[in-house]
Design a protein around this motif. Sequence first.
Motif, PDB file in Angstrom:
ATOM      1  N   UNK A   1       0.877  -1.115  -0.002  1.00 30.85           N
ATOM      2  CA  UNK A   1       0.044  -0.080  -0.030  1.00 30.85           C
ATOM      3  C   UNK A   1       0.735   1.269  -0.091  1.00 30.85           C
ATOM      4  N   UNK A   2       2.054   1.242   0.900  1.00 24.86           N
ATOM      5  CA  UNK A   2       2.675   2.325   1.010  1.00 24.86           C
ATOM      6  C   UNK A   2       3.458   2.839  -0.211  1.00 24.86           C
ATOM      7  N   UNK A   3       3.913   1.441  -1.044  1.00 27.79           N
ATOM      8  CA  UNK A   3       4.812   1.668  -2.226  1.00 27.79           C
ATOM      9  C   UNK A   3       3.606   2.237  -3.122  1.00 27.79           C
ATOM     10  N   UNK A   4       2.671   1.556  -3.334  1.00 23.95           N
ATOM     11  CA  UNK A   4       1.490   1.976  -4.249  1.00 23.95           C
ATOM     12  C   UNK A   4       1.487   3.704  -4.716  1.00 23.95           C
ATOM     13  N   UNK A   5       1.805   4.340  -3.413  1.00 25.37           N
ATOM     14  CA  UNK A   5       1.560   5.571  -3.486  1.00 25.37           C
ATOM     15  C   UNK A   5       2.611   6.342  -4.418  1.00 25.37           C
ATOM     16  N   UNK A   6       3.955   6.022  -4.143  1.00 23.43           N
ATOM     17  CA  UNK A   6       4.716   6.644  -4.941  1.00 23.43           C
ATOM     18  C   UNK A   6       5.158   5.951  -6.304  1.00 23.43           C
ATOM     19  N   UNK A   7       5.123   4.799  -6.293  1.00 27.29           N
ATOM     20  CA  UNK A   7       5.328   3.926  -7.573  1.00 27.29           C
ATOM     21  C   UNK A   7       4.248   3.980  -8.669  1.00 27.29           C
ATOM     22  N   UNK A   8       3.060   4.245  -7.992  1.00 32.58           N
ATOM     23  CA  UNK A   8       1.829   4.159  -9.175  1.00 32.58           C
ATOM     24  C   UNK A   8       1.708   3.156 -10.088  1.00 32.58           C
ATOM     25  N   UNK A   9       1.585   1.745  -9.761  1.00 41.52           N
ATOM     26  CA  UNK A   9       1.921   0.892 -10.844  1.00 41.52           C
ATOM     27  C   UNK A   9       0.549   0.549 -11.553  1.00 41.52           C
ATOM     28  N   UNK A  10       0.740  -0.016 -12.855  1.00 43.73           N
ATOM     29  CA  UNK A  10      -0.295  -0.058 -13.784  1.00 43.73           C
ATOM     30  C   UNK A  10      -0.724  -1.487 -13.512  1.00 43.73           C
ATOM     31  N   UNK A  11      -0.189  -2.332 -12.662  1.00 44.75           N
ATOM     32  CA  UNK A  11      -0.534  -3.698 -12.481  1.00 44.75           C
ATOM     33  C   UNK A  11      -0.063  -4.131 -11.160  1.00 44.75           C
ATOM     34  N   UNK A  12      -0.603  -4.875 -10.352  1.00 39.47           N
ATOM     35  CA  UNK A  12      -0.111  -5.596  -9.197  1.00 39.47           C
ATOM     36  C   UNK A  12      -0.058  -7.188  -9.116  1.00 39.47           C
ATOM     37  N   UNK A  13       1.047  -7.684  -8.706  1.00 36.08           N
ATOM     38  CA  UNK A  13       0.951  -9.108  -8.713  1.00 36.08           C
ATOM     39  C   UNK A  13       1.092  -9.192  -7.177  1.00 36.08           C
ATOM     40  N   UNK A  14       0.288 -10.343  -6.686  1.00 41.01           N
ATOM     41  CA  UNK A  14       0.222 -10.219  -5.223  1.00 41.01           C
ATOM     42  C   UNK A  14      -0.196 -11.457  -4.610  1.00 41.01           C
TER      43      UNK A  14
END
Length: 214
Positions: free
Chosen positions: A129-142
């Motif tokens: 969640x934290x990294x999503x804010x700065x990285x702004x990915x187009x796809x998440x693999x989780x």
Amino acid sequence: MSQLEQDLRYLGVLEKARQITAELGPEAAIRYIRHAYRLLSKVYHPDLHQENRRAAEEGQRRLNALKQRLDATSDEELGSFLQTSARSRAGRPRVLIVEDEICLADNLGDLLIMEGHQVATAPDGLAGLRLHMSFRPELVISDILMPIMDGVEMVRALRQRDPEIKVIFISGFFGTHSIQNSLMQELVRFGYPRLAKPFRPSQLLELVRRELGG
């Protein structure tokens, strides 16, 4: 490929340094690089590897040569290289990997980098969640089952920021009762694809291309 790029690849820090440069600036990335050398020099110290002393000595020799080149490279030169390198990757699709198995995350990251993607990794849902804010990915693999915050909780939170977030779920526990209860509703409602571990790299790449429209 320049000698500096070869050196950073040998240290295993190039991709992370690019990511840090994009997120925090070159000064932070330079500190990371120089710290990585000091750490590896301790790891390869021959006195710690009597049974593999020859390999340790060779590793130490290569690190010493690398250190001489890095010492001769000013922070300004290193920062300029990192900024140029980070910009050259700016148009590539961004993929965030959230996986608590560090080796698997690294392997998946290397695979996607070779396919031309920008990649960031996180060890749990909260970090994702934290990294999503700065990285702004187009796809998440989780992954699903992770410490602190699992993948399902993380994706629910991500949808509040981005209702159209693209996600691929991976797990070795899709057949278990707990996974089915928490995940199947998400899969049915939002159509998230999934991969059961272990999977072939080609299977993941096919899903990534499909999700990113490639």
